[in-house]
Write a protein that holds these residues in place. Structure first.
Motif, PDB file in Angstrom:
ATOM      1  N   ARG A   1      -3.505  28.355   3.036  1.00  0.00           N
ATOM      2  CA  ARG A   1      -3.019  27.123   3.671  1.00  0.00           C
ATOM      3  C   ARG A   1      -1.495  27.209   3.743  1.00  0.00           C
ATOM      4  NH1 ARG A   1      -5.793  21.971   0.909  1.00  0.00           N
ATOM      5  NH2 ARG A   1      -5.377  23.068  -1.042  1.00  0.00           N
ATOM      6  N   ILE A   2      -0.967  26.654   4.829  1.00  0.00           N
ATOM      7  CA  ILE A   2       0.490  26.703   5.011  1.00  0.00           C
ATOM      8  C   ILE A   2       1.007  25.284   5.185  1.00  0.00           C
ATOM      9  CG2 ILE A   2       2.390  27.637   6.388  1.00  0.00           C
ATOM     10  CD1 ILE A   2       0.375  29.780   7.426  1.00  0.00           C
ATOM     11  N   MET A   3       1.821  24.879   4.244  1.00  0.00           N
ATOM     12  CA  MET A   3       2.445  23.555   4.356  1.00  0.00           C
ATOM     13  C   MET A   3       3.896  23.786   4.766  1.00  0.00           C
ATOM     14  SD  MET A   3       2.104  20.524   1.685  1.00  0.00           S
ATOM     15  CE  MET A   3       3.172  21.124   0.415  1.00  0.00           C
ATOM     16  N   VAL A   4       4.339  23.041   5.738  1.00  0.00           N
ATOM     17  CA  VAL A   4       5.710  23.246   6.227  1.00  0.00           C
ATOM     18  C   VAL A   4       6.529  21.995   5.960  1.00  0.00           C
ATOM     19  CG1 VAL A   4       7.098  23.898   8.223  1.00  0.00           C
ATOM     20  CG2 VAL A   4       4.728  24.601   8.091  1.00  0.00           C
ATOM     21  N   LEU A   5       7.682  22.183   5.322  1.00  0.00           N
ATOM     22  CA  LEU A   5       8.554  21.045   5.059  1.00  0.00           C
ATOM     23  C   LEU A   5       9.617  20.967   6.148  1.00  0.00           C
ATOM     24  CD1 LEU A   5       9.009  21.302   1.169  1.00  0.00           C
ATOM     25  CD2 LEU A   5       7.369  19.948   2.465  1.00  0.00           C
ATOM     26  N   ARG A   6       9.732  19.767   6.706  1.00  0.00           N
ATOM     27  CA  ARG A   6      10.776  19.508   7.710  1.00  0.00           C
ATOM     28  C   ARG A   6      11.390  18.170   7.385  1.00  0.00           C
ATOM     29  NH1 ARG A   6       6.811  21.174  11.462  1.00  0.00           N
ATOM     30  NH2 ARG A   6       7.193  23.342  12.069  1.00  0.00           N
ATOM     31  N   GLY A   7      12.719  18.143   7.259  1.00  0.00           N
ATOM     32  CA  GLY A   7      13.386  16.871   6.905  1.00  0.00           C
ATOM     33  C   GLY A   7      12.802  16.289   5.635  1.00  0.00           C
ATOM     34  N   HIS A   8      12.426  17.142   4.698  1.00  0.00           N
ATOM     35  CA  HIS A   8      11.852  16.796   3.393  1.00  0.00           C
ATOM     36  C   HIS A   8      10.433  16.218   3.501  1.00  0.00           C
ATOM     37  CE1 HIS A   8      15.740  17.710   1.910  1.00  0.00           C
ATOM     38  NE2 HIS A   8      16.308  16.571   2.249  1.00  0.00           N
ATOM     39  N   GLY A   9       9.902  16.114   4.703  1.00  0.00           N
ATOM     40  CA  GLY A   9       8.524  15.632   4.860  1.00  0.00           C
ATOM     41  C   GLY A   9       7.593  16.825   5.038  1.00  0.00           C
ATOM     42  N   ALA A  10       6.311  16.634   4.701  1.00  0.00           N
ATOM     43  CA  ALA A  10       5.362  17.748   4.765  1.00  0.00           C
ATOM     44  C   ALA A  10       4.550  17.726   6.049  1.00  0.00           C
ATOM     45  CB  ALA A  10       4.436  17.688   3.559  1.00  0.00           C
ATOM     46  N   GLY A  11       4.385  18.895   6.643  1.00  0.00           N
ATOM     47  CA  GLY A  11       3.502  19.076   7.788  1.00  0.00           C
ATOM     48  C   GLY A  11       2.624  20.287   7.514  1.00  0.00           C
ATOM     49  N   ALA A  12       1.820  20.664   8.492  1.00  0.00           N
ATOM     50  CA  ALA A  12       0.918  21.800   8.264  1.00  0.00           C
ATOM     51  C   ALA A  12       0.878  22.696   9.487  1.00  0.00           C
ATOM     52  CB  ALA A  12      -0.486  21.282   7.964  1.00  0.00           C
ATOM     53  N   ILE A  13       0.654  23.993   9.245  1.00  0.00           N
ATOM     54  CA  ILE A  13       0.367  24.920  10.344  1.00  0.00           C
ATOM     55  C   ILE A  13      -0.934  25.607   9.976  1.00  0.00           C
ATOM     56  CG2 ILE A  13       1.052  27.022  11.563  1.00  0.00           C
ATOM     57  CD1 ILE A  13       3.868  26.477  11.080  1.00  0.00           C
ATOM     58  N   ALA A  14      -1.851  25.697  10.919  1.00  0.00           N
ATOM     59  CA  ALA A  14      -3.100  26.421  10.645  1.00  0.00           C
ATOM     60  C   ALA A  14      -2.747  27.896  10.484  1.00  0.00           C
ATOM     61  CB  ALA A  14      -4.066  26.225  11.796  1.00  0.00           C
ATOM     62  N   PRO A  15      -3.268  28.563   9.443  1.00  0.00           N
ATOM     63  CA  PRO A  15      -2.930  29.970   9.233  1.00  0.00           C
ATOM     64  C   PRO A  15      -3.180  30.825  10.475  1.00  0.00           C
ATOM     65  CG  PRO A  15      -4.011  29.107   7.304  1.00  0.00           C
ATOM     66  CD  PRO A  15      -4.059  28.027   8.338  1.00  0.00           C
ATOM     67  N   ALA A  16      -4.265  30.546  11.203  1.00  0.00           N
ATOM     68  CA  ALA A  16      -4.561  31.360  12.390  1.00  0.00           C
ATOM     69  C   ALA A  16      -3.450  31.182  13.434  1.00  0.00           C
ATOM     70  CB  ALA A  16      -5.911  30.952  12.982  1.00  0.00           C
ATOM     71  N   ALA A  17      -2.967  29.951  13.598  1.00  0.00           N
ATOM     72  CA  ALA A  17      -1.901  29.691  14.573  1.00  0.00           C
ATOM     73  C   ALA A  17      -0.624  30.386  14.126  1.00  0.00           C
ATOM     74  CB  ALA A  17      -1.679  28.186  14.710  1.00  0.00           C
ATOM     75  N   PHE A  18      -0.364  30.369  12.827  1.00  0.00           N
ATOM     76  CA  PHE A  18       0.848  31.038  12.331  1.00  0.00           C
ATOM     77  C   PHE A  18       0.762  32.537  12.590  1.00  0.00           C
ATOM     78  CE2 PHE A  18       3.447  33.299   9.313  1.00  0.00           C
ATOM     79  CZ  PHE A  18       4.651  32.625   9.419  1.00  0.00           C
ATOM     80  N   ARG A  19      -0.415  33.114  12.293  1.00  0.00           N
ATOM     81  CA  ARG A  19      -0.571  34.572  12.480  1.00  0.00           C
ATOM     82  C   ARG A  19      -0.382  34.933  13.953  1.00  0.00           C
ATOM     83  NH1 ARG A  19      -5.560  34.032   9.078  1.00  0.00           N
ATOM     84  NH2 ARG A  19      -4.577  33.669   7.078  1.00  0.00           N
TER      85      ARG A  19
END
Ligand SMILES: Nc1ncnc2c1ncn2[C@@H]1O[C@H](COP(=O)(O)OP(=O)(O)OP(=O)(O)O)[C@@H](O)[C@H]1O
Length: 457
Positions: free
Chosen positions: A419-437
């Motif tokens: 699982r990939i959690m992405v922090l932006r402006g100190h808030g949490a978001g997500a990227i699907a691993p398949a989309a990241f790859r």
């Protein structure tokens, strides 16, 4: 008696302070002392006290440290206005700031780690036993003169008055406040014990405030209080899969992120988005926190490890998880290496030990890591397998250990996360691993095309 003579007067002080002293836990020189301060202007002291006031009925003793916390903080709050309590903050001395650790607010209720031992908080010196509140009061008063009759009496009275003042604060505190603090502590303890049966190693509740403010007395993130000013609460993003749980003691239902046993979670994001801060909060989840700390809904199983670049001397160290052979200058074998370990070798020892010993959780922060142990570079020899490749080809080598990696630039490692959690402006978001790859692959293809173009020129 001279300057040093105050220690010799301890017996007399204890005798004169009478009932207030906790004689059973008294250890002269450790929790019972009087010393002339280095600047000569004050007398510093510590004394174990017993306030014969038991934990109120109806409060679960398993969360008693929470109630102790509530009492201690209320006492600190009253120190400025109650003359009996002023010595706790050295408020009548010339240098209160130097000794004010005694009234520094603390939001840590319990930690197994030896942190903040100079702060007044619930611990083995400050706890409820069936006969009442046992606490060690530390403080300072203006130097009363040599340890003789009048001065000794003055200090004895100061100590007795402290116990009286603490008892009075206790009496005034609403039982509901004590019960709430105890329940919050118990919620964390019980949830920590339940996490394994839920298949989790950590839970981060929505609303968590992970960032810290450091003070002179609280320099470590685990004991530091919440950041002041703008503080963005953690909210588990939908794409990561928030879960709802019931807190075991209060029955309160809360949502948040459950970090699963054996998973690899990447905490990604650009510079200064809060990755290290969140990683620190996860580690601090091994401790119990009071309301207002911001991390009271972060609960982590005990035994988490960190791995970071070092450079220590290795003696029969196992680096075989990453190294197929040893670099020049080292002796032994990858399973038992001897010599001065490089940054990455030291880190390899830590990761290998965590996996072999079945640590529940391993925390890696790019800021402190040996990047060449995490991802492959063009120059890397065949004999070294970085973590990204271990995760891709032989995940079992990491065993039972869940792995959390905070990184912004190690794409090939992020690509291996479950699982990939992405922090932006100190808030949490997500990227699907398949989309990241897919995005990473596209980037690599662009790099290849650019290189081919340059070669063709
Ligand atoms: N949720 C939050 N709300 C407000 N401030 C925060 C929050 N999380 C972190 N911060 C603050 O943001 C700053 C950067 O945090 P941190 O060092 O954790 O970022 P990072 O992503 O690890 O940075 P880098 O990639 O540069 O190492 C710190 O001052 C920290 O206190």
């Amino acid at each position: 008696m001279g300057r040093e003579g105050w220690m010799g007067a301890i017996g007399q002080i204890i005798a004169e302070a009478g009932e207030a002293i906790d004689r059973r836990r008294l250890r002269e020189g450790t929790n019972a002392y009087c010393v002339h301060s280095p600047d000569g202007a004050s007398l510093q002291f510590a004394m174990p006290l017993l306030v014969r006031r038991p934990l109120p009925d109806g409060i679960d003793a398993r969360g008693a440290d929470g109630a102790v916390w509530a009492i201690i903080e209320a006492v600190k709050g009253a120190a400025c206005t109650d003359t009996r309590l002023r010595p706790l903050g050295a408020l009548d001395t010339e240098r209160p700031a130097r000794y004010a650790g005694g009234i520094e607010p603390v939001t840590l209720v319990h930690s197994d780690a030896a942190i903040g031992s100079e702060l007044w908080k619930p611990d083995e010196e400050n706890m409820f036993l069936p006969d009442g509140l046992h606490c060690t009061a530390r403080g300072a008063v203006p130097y009363p003169g040599p340890p003789e009759g009048r001065a000794i009496r003055e200090i004895s009275e100061t100590v007795a008055a402290l116990a009286e003042g603490i008892g009075e604060v206790m009496r005034r505190l609403p039982v509901g406040d004590l019960a709430a603090a105890a329940t919050l502590s118990l919620d964390q303890k019980l949830l920590r014990a339940h996490l394994p049966s839920m298949g989790l190693v950590c839970f981060i509740g929505d609303g968590t405030l992970p960032a810290r403010s450091y003070t002179r007395f609280r320099q470590h993130h685990r004991v530091a209080g919440p950041k002041e000013g703008v503080h963005i609460p953690f909210l588990c993003p939908e794409g990561i899969g928030p879960i709802e749980i019931e807190l075991p003691a209060s029955g309160r239902r809360i949502t948040g992120l459950g970090i699963r046993r054996r998973e690899v979670l990447a905490i990604a994001g650009s510079n200064a988005q809060g990755k290290t801060t969140l990683l620190n909060a996860i580690r601090a989840g091994e401790d119990d926190h009071a309301a207002g700390d911001g991390r009271e809904l972060v609960v982590t199983v005990r035994g988490a490890r960190t791995a970071e670049a070092g450079g220590q001397h290795l003696s029969s160290a196992d680096v075989s998880l990453f190294f197929g052979s040893l670099p020049p200058g080292m002796s032994g074998t990858p399973k038992a290496a001897f010599g001065q370990g490089s940054g990455s070798m030291t880190m390899a020892v830590q990761v290998g030990a965590a996996a072999r010993e079945g640590a529940p959780l391993l925390l890696i922060d790019e800021d402190r890591a040996a990047a060449n142990l995490l991802v492959r570079s063009t120059l890397q020899e065949e004999d070294v397998t970085p973590l990204a490749e271990i995760l891709a080809k032989r995940r079992d080598a990491i065993g039972e250990t869940a792995c959390i990696v905070a990184t912004s630039s190690l794409d090939s490692l992020i690509a291996r996360a479950d699982r990939i959690m992405v922090l932006r402006g100190h808030g949490a978001g997500a990227i699907a691993p398949a989309a990241f790859r897919a995005a990473y692959l596209e980037y690599l293809e662009q790099c290849t095309q650019m290189a081919e173009k340059e070669q063709g020129r």
